[in-house]
Design a protein around this motif. Structure first.
Motif, short mmCIF file in Angstrom:
data_model
loop_
_atom_site.label_atom_id
_atom_site.label_comp_id
_atom_site.label_asym_id
_atom_site.label_seq_id
_atom_site.Cartn_x
_atom_site.Cartn_y
_atom_site.Cartn_z
N GLU A 183 0.82 -1.22 0.00
CA GLU A 183 0.00 0.00 0.00
C GLU A 183 0.85 1.26 0.00
O GLU A 183 1.71 1.47 0.86
N GLY A 184 0.60 2.14 -1.00
CA GLY A 184 1.15 3.49 -1.00
C GLY A 184 2.63 3.61 -1.27
O GLY A 184 3.22 4.65 -0.98
N MET A 185 3.27 2.59 -1.85
CA MET A 185 4.71 2.65 -2.09
C MET A 185 5.00 2.76 -3.60
O MET A 185 4.29 2.13 -4.41
N PRO A 186 6.01 3.54 -4.01
CA PRO A 186 6.41 3.61 -5.42
C PRO A 186 6.99 2.28 -5.88
O PRO A 186 7.38 1.44 -5.05
N GLU B 138 9.81 1.26 -7.09
CA GLU B 138 11.16 0.88 -6.65
C GLU B 138 11.15 0.36 -5.22
O GLU B 138 11.87 -0.58 -4.88
N VAL B 139 10.33 0.98 -4.36
CA VAL B 139 10.22 0.53 -2.97
C VAL B 139 9.43 -0.77 -2.91
O VAL B 139 9.79 -1.70 -2.18
N GLU B 140 8.37 -0.85 -3.68
CA GLU B 140 7.55 -2.07 -3.70
C GLU B 140 8.37 -3.29 -4.09
O GLU B 140 8.18 -4.38 -3.55
N ARG B 141 9.30 -3.10 -5.04
CA ARG B 141 10.14 -4.23 -5.47
C ARG B 141 10.95 -4.77 -4.30
O ARG B 141 11.05 -6.00 -4.11
N LEU B 142 11.51 -3.88 -3.48
CA LEU B 142 12.30 -4.32 -2.33
C LEU B 142 11.41 -4.96 -1.27
O LEU B 142 11.81 -5.93 -0.61
N VAL B 143 10.21 -4.41 -1.09
CA VAL B 143 9.28 -5.00 -0.12
C VAL B 143 8.92 -6.43 -0.52
O VAL B 143 8.91 -7.34 0.31
N ARG B 144 8.67 -6.63 -1.81
CA ARG B 144 8.31 -7.97 -2.28
C ARG B 144 9.48 -8.94 -2.15
O ARG B 144 9.28 -10.14 -1.92
N GLU B 145 10.69 -8.44 -2.30
CA GLU B 145 11.85 -9.31 -2.08
C GLU B 145 11.93 -9.75 -0.62
O GLU B 145 12.25 -10.91 -0.33
N TYR C 76 1.34 -2.35 4.87
CA TYR C 76 1.35 -0.89 4.85
C TYR C 76 2.36 -0.39 5.88
O TYR C 76 2.67 -1.09 6.85
N PRO C 77 2.90 0.84 5.68
CA PRO C 77 4.06 1.29 6.46
C PRO C 77 3.74 1.64 7.91
O PRO C 77 2.64 2.08 8.24
N ARG C 78 4.73 1.42 8.74
CA ARG C 78 4.69 1.87 10.13
C ARG C 78 5.36 3.25 10.23
O ARG C 78 6.23 3.59 9.43
N LEU C 79 4.98 4.02 11.23
CA LEU C 79 5.66 5.28 11.53
C LEU C 79 6.93 5.00 12.32
O LEU C 79 7.02 3.97 13.00
N PRO C 80 7.94 5.88 12.25
CA PRO C 80 7.98 7.14 11.49
C PRO C 80 8.35 6.91 10.03
O PRO C 80 9.02 5.93 9.70
N VAL C 81 7.89 7.85 9.19
CA VAL C 81 8.22 7.79 7.77
C VAL C 81 8.98 9.05 7.38
O VAL C 81 9.00 10.04 8.12
N VAL C 82 9.62 9.02 6.22
CA VAL C 82 10.34 10.19 5.71
C VAL C 82 9.32 11.28 5.38
O VAL C 82 8.34 11.03 4.67
N ARG C 83 9.56 12.50 5.89
CA ARG C 83 8.64 13.61 5.67
C ARG C 83 9.12 14.55 4.56
O ARG C 83 8.32 15.02 3.75
N THR C 84 10.41 14.84 4.55
CA THR C 84 10.98 15.73 3.52
C THR C 84 12.32 15.17 3.07
O THR C 84 12.95 14.37 3.79
#
Length: 309
Positions: free
Chosen positions: A135-138, A140-147, A210-218
């Motif tokens: 959920e909600g990941m670009p 490139e990030v989704e590829r790493l999550v699936r790995e 889906y992601p846990r906090l904290p997340v990158v803000r800027t």
């Protein structure tokens, strides 16, 4: 030679002997009592075609708890094994779904052994498919999550394969617990929810993470070079800023764990630009993972050294 003892000394010796005999008697009685009572319980649950490992663990835990309440501290000589077995059968049969308790055997001893044999209801699960949604990941990030989730299907197979369809809901607690344990080891920066639907002997699992906090803000970007004018880098600042902004909303801990992957990705994309290839540029990217993340790229040419005056 004759030794004479006063009355006081004889009395003290006699009293000491009595106390010693009494202590030995109490110890022997306690040891006999301890040896004649159930001190521990082990449980085994079986079925003709086997049981899913995670479900079997839960069942054996349940049987052990029931048996301990009934047997611990019980006098072995007074215990009625048949009656106790019937009580265990009735209690466990009431909490089961998808199985019927066929037989309970009880072997009494210091450690009592309880064996429960089950008969499954019709329609057992034989095929399992798992569809994962990030959920909600670009991409490139989704590829790493699936790995990181490459073998998550084993969690569901261990709990569902061979299970009667009617028992699917009964295993939700087992699945949730073991999915949380799997994520804590392989993908601790994300939470997971799942739904199981059955059709005959097939089970379809829909898993959403889906992601846990904290997340990158800027994401603050800096670009430098020692061999070409910084003005040249401005042509690619928009590209690099897009790369950095890609990580906004991604858990900080995930960025830190895959920091090398992201740095390598950003460097490759910048060096793949046409003018960078012509200048034989090599870029090194450094990411500082935090809610206000900083990204530094340093690009230098292996062939040219130019200065703008």
């Amino acid at each position: 030679m004759t030794i004479q003892l006063g009355r006081g000394v004889v009395g003290q010796v006699f009293l000491a002997c009595l106390l010693s005999l009494a202590a030995i008697g109490v110890f022997a009685c306690s040891a006999a009592q301890a040896a004649g009572r159930v001190e521990a319980v082990t449980a085994h649950v079986t079925a003709p075609d086997g049981l899913p490992p995670l479900v079997q663990q839960r069942m054996e835990t349940s049987v052990q708890v029931i048996s301990e309440q009934l047997l611990l501290g019980d006098d072995l000589h007074a215990a009625d094994a048949a009656a106790k077995s019937e009580i265990i059968r009735q209690v466990f049969d009431k909490v089961l779904v998808g199985y019927t308790v066929r037989d309970v055997s009880l072997q009494l001893g210091d450690t009592a052994e309880v064996t429960v044999e089950l008969s499954p209801w019709a329609d057992q699960i034989r095929t399992i498919s798992v569809e994962t949604h990030v959920e909600g990941m670009p991409p490139e990030v989704e590829r790493l999550v699936r790995e990181d989730l490459a073998d998550v299907s084993a969690v569901f197979s261990d709990a569902l394969y061979g299970l009667p369809v009617a028992a699917t809901d009964w295993t939700n607690g087992v699945l949730k617990h073991h999915l949380e344990a799997y994520l804590a080891e392989h993908l601790p920066e994300f939470r997971g929810d799942f739904e199981v639907e059955t059709d005959g002997s097939a089970a379809e699992v829909s898993l959403t993470v889906y992601p846990r906090l904290p997340v990158v803000r800027t994401a603050d970007l800096s670009m430098r070079s020692s061999t070409i004018p910084n003005l040249t880098l401005l042509n690619h600042r928009e590209l690099m800023q897009e790369q950095a902004d890609m990580l906004v909303g991604v858990p900080v801990a995930f960025v830190a764990r895959h920091q090398h992957d992201f740095e390598h990705l950003f460097s490759e994309r910048l060096d793949a630009q046409r003018d960078f290839r012509a200048l034989r540029m090599k870029t090194a990217v450094t990411i500082a993972p935090q809610e206000r993340m900083t990204v530094m790229s340093r690009s230098d040419s292996s062939r040219y050294r130019a200065r703008l005056t």
